[in-house]
Each structure stands twice: as structure tokens, then as C-alpha cells.
Design an enzyme around this catalytic site. Structure first.
Site, short mmCIF file in Angstrom:
data_model
loop_
_atom_site.label_atom_id
_atom_site.label_comp_id
_atom_site.label_asym_id
_atom_site.label_seq_id
_atom_site.Cartn_x
_atom_site.Cartn_y
_atom_site.Cartn_z
N SER A 1 0.87 -1.18 0.00
CA SER A 1 0.00 0.00 0.00
C SER A 1 0.91 1.24 0.00
CB SER A 1 -0.88 -0.03 1.25
OG SER A 1 -1.60 1.18 1.36
N HIS B 1 -0.28 -1.11 -4.77
CA HIS B 1 -1.65 -0.75 -4.39
C HIS B 1 -1.68 0.75 -4.09
CE1 HIS B 1 -5.65 -1.71 -2.69
NE2 HIS B 1 -5.38 -0.77 -1.80
N ASP C 1 -4.00 3.92 -3.03
CA ASP C 1 -5.26 4.32 -2.41
C ASP C 1 -5.62 5.75 -2.77
OD1 ASP C 1 -6.07 2.00 -0.89
OD2 ASP C 1 -4.26 2.32 0.30
N MET D 1 -8.49 8.60 -2.05
CA MET D 1 -9.58 8.94 -1.11
C MET D 1 -10.05 10.37 -1.39
SD MET D 1 -7.99 7.47 2.43
CE MET D 1 -7.13 5.90 2.50
N HIS E 1 -7.15 1.69 -6.01
CA HIS E 1 -8.32 1.45 -5.15
C HIS E 1 -9.01 2.79 -4.91
CE1 HIS E 1 -9.64 0.14 -0.79
NE2 HIS E 1 -10.68 0.33 -1.60
N MET F 1 -11.51 4.99 -3.26
CA MET F 1 -12.42 5.18 -2.13
C MET F 1 -13.06 6.55 -2.31
SD MET F 1 -10.02 3.47 0.75
CE MET F 1 -8.59 3.58 -0.31
N MET G 1 -12.51 -5.75 2.10
CA MET G 1 -11.90 -4.90 3.13
C MET G 1 -11.96 -5.63 4.47
SD MET G 1 -10.86 -2.26 1.48
CE MET G 1 -10.14 -1.54 2.97
N GLY H 1 -10.09 3.78 4.86
CA GLY H 1 -9.80 5.19 5.13
C GLY H 1 -8.49 5.41 5.85
N PHE H 2 -8.10 4.47 6.69
CA PHE H 2 -6.91 4.68 7.51
C PHE H 2 -6.07 3.42 7.63
CE2 PHE H 2 -10.17 7.65 8.76
CZ PHE H 2 -9.49 8.86 8.75
N GLY I 1 -3.32 1.12 9.80
CA GLY I 1 -3.06 0.87 11.21
C GLY I 1 -4.25 0.46 12.05
N ASP J 1 -7.55 -6.28 1.90
CA ASP J 1 -6.92 -5.01 2.27
C ASP J 1 -7.25 -4.69 3.73
OD1 ASP J 1 -5.86 -2.44 2.31
OD2 ASP J 1 -7.12 -1.67 0.70
N GLY J 2 -6.22 -4.48 4.54
CA GLY J 2 -6.43 -4.09 5.94
C GLY J 2 -5.80 -5.08 6.90
N GLY K 1 0.36 -3.21 4.33
CA GLY K 1 0.48 -1.84 4.84
C GLY K 1 1.35 -1.81 6.07
#
Ligand code: DX5
Ligand code: ZN
Length: 221
Positions: A9, A34, A36, A38, A67, A69, A138, A143-144, A146, A177-178, A199
Site C-alpha cells: 500500500s 496498491h 489508495d 480517497m 483502489h 475510495m 476490506m 480510510g486509515f 493501522g 486489504d487491511g 500496509g
């Protein structure tokens, strides 16, 4: 045993050092980048943009997995395809006219991805499954970086894999993802996922030894 694909990511990179980060990740043997995007609307954050995609495309041949979002992505499909996306993934929750949007991605000669939030059923994929190359599940609310892993994601991957196979779409890949790390990859892989977005949990941590961290991610299955 099938090889897994690792997709770093890039929003987790050191942006002041992006050129070296990309080169270092390439040398560490990644499969996709990847990226992101947003809009501060579909999710409460901003991340990368077409400007970065164009710049990254100039220095790598690794496929760019974009991706989105963002709400109502129809207006921006051509923009991201022209910027250099190889896969464009849209959130089914963000699209009023999902069929039209997936057609637009295909018309731009880019691979089609559909993302599902943790609270969205895989059953929504059925009417549009014929367009899809990759389903992005997901494992956190987007959105975030961590965040904690949502354990029900494992069963969701299994149900999605079985559902796609039952429709005859065995070749559609499942990406997750995540919070991807050496703990979460094995059950997700066994449930049918093959692409993993790495990530802060599994790749961008500690002294950021990407080669070593990617080896650990591959060796855990
Ligand atoms: C948003 C991002 C994040 C994140 C993933 O779609 O892709 O989910 O960077 O990595 P973790 O959860 O490990 O920080
Ligand atoms: Zn993502």
C-alpha cells in the site's frame, strides 16, 4: 501450493523518498503496487491522486492496482486509466450505477475490481460478476492505515470464493486489504484469497526491511 501476490500500500511509503521506496519495493519482489485514492467524502481522509500515479508509472513496470475510495467514481474512470492504472477498483457502496461504471472501466482497457466494505454482503456481486477480475474484501473499514483486523473477514472471503465458484467465475481473484500480516495471511489464503495488500501491519514497520518483511509474508503460508 499457489503463489500469493503481495501488493504494498504505497500510501504507507515515505513520500519524501518515493523514488527510492518504489525501487526498494521492486527489488524486494512485489507483484502489484496498491494505490489508495480517497476523496474526503466516501472516507474521512485523503490519500494519493492521479498526479502520483503518473509519476510512479514513469519509473516502474509493476502493475498499478488503484483502489478508489471515492463517491460516484464514473467521472474519474478515464482520468485514472489515462494516468496509468492497470486495475481500477470501485466500492460497490459508492456506485449508484455499478453496471455502467464497470462497463466504463472495461471500455478503458483496464482490469475491473469491485471492493466490499466489512458491512457489505458478497451477494451484491451477482448481477455484475461477469465484469469482475478482482474482488477486494476490506478487512478494516476503509480510510486509515493501522487499524485492527475484523475477524469475520475470513469467513467473508470463504463465502465470496464459494459464491464466485458456484457462478463459474473460478478465475476471479480475491484480494484483501487491511491489517495483512503473517497472522492474517494464512487463514485468508486458506479461505481463497490470493492477493494481499501490505500496509503498516505486515510491511511498513520497524526498520522497514522490505525484502525481509516480504519474505516473511510469503513464507507464512
Ligand atoms: C486503505 C489502505 C489501508 C492500509 C492497509 O485501503 O490500503 O487499508 O494501508 O494496511 P494496514 O492496515 O496494515 O495499515
Ligand atoms: Zn486500499
Amino acid at each position: 501450493m499457489k503463489e500469493i501476490k503481495i501488493a504494498p500500500s504505497l500510501m504507507c511509503c515515505d513520500f519524501l523518498n518515493l523514488n527510492n521506496e518504489i525501487k526498494d519495493l521492486e527489488k524486494s519482489g512485489v507483484d502489484l503496487f496498491h494505490i489508495d485514492i480517497m476523496d474526503g467524502n466516501f472516507v474521512d481522509n485523503f490519500a494519493m491522486s492521479g498526479t502520483e500515479i503518473k509519476a510512479i508509472k514513469r519509473i516502474t513496470n509493476i502493475p498499478l492496482d488503484v483502489h478508489l475510495m471515492i463517491k460516484e467514481p464514473l467521472r474519474y474512470i478515464k482520468y485514472f486509466a489515462d494516468a496509468g492504472a492497470d486495475i481500477i477498483t470501485v466500492h460497490i457502496e459508492a456506485c449508484t450505477h455499478i453496471d455502467r461504471i464497470l462497463q466504463e472501466i472495461k471500455n478503458n482497457k483496464v482490469k475491473v475490481g469491485v471492493a466490499l466494505n466489512p458491512g457489505t454482503s458478497h451477494l451484491l456481486l451477482e448481477p455484475v460478476a461477469n465484469y469482475i477480475d478482482v474482488v477486494l474484501i476490506m478487512a478494516v473499514n476503509p480510510g486509515f492505515a493501522g487499524q485492527d483486523f475484523i475477524p469475520s473477514s475470513i469467513n467473508k472471503v470463504k463465502k465470496t470464493r464459494d459464491f464466485l465458484n458456484s457462478l463459474g467465475f473460478n478465475n476471479v481473484e480475491i484480494e484483501v486489504d487491511g491489517h495483512i500480516d503473517t497472522q492474517t495471511i494464512p487463514p485468508l489464503y486458506n479461505a481463497g484469497a490470493s492477493i494481499f495488500v501490505a500496509g503498516t501491519a505486515g510491511l511498513f514497520y520497524g526498520d522497514r526491511d522490505y525484502k525481509e518483511n516480504i519474505k516473511k509474508l510469503r513464507d507464512c503460508i
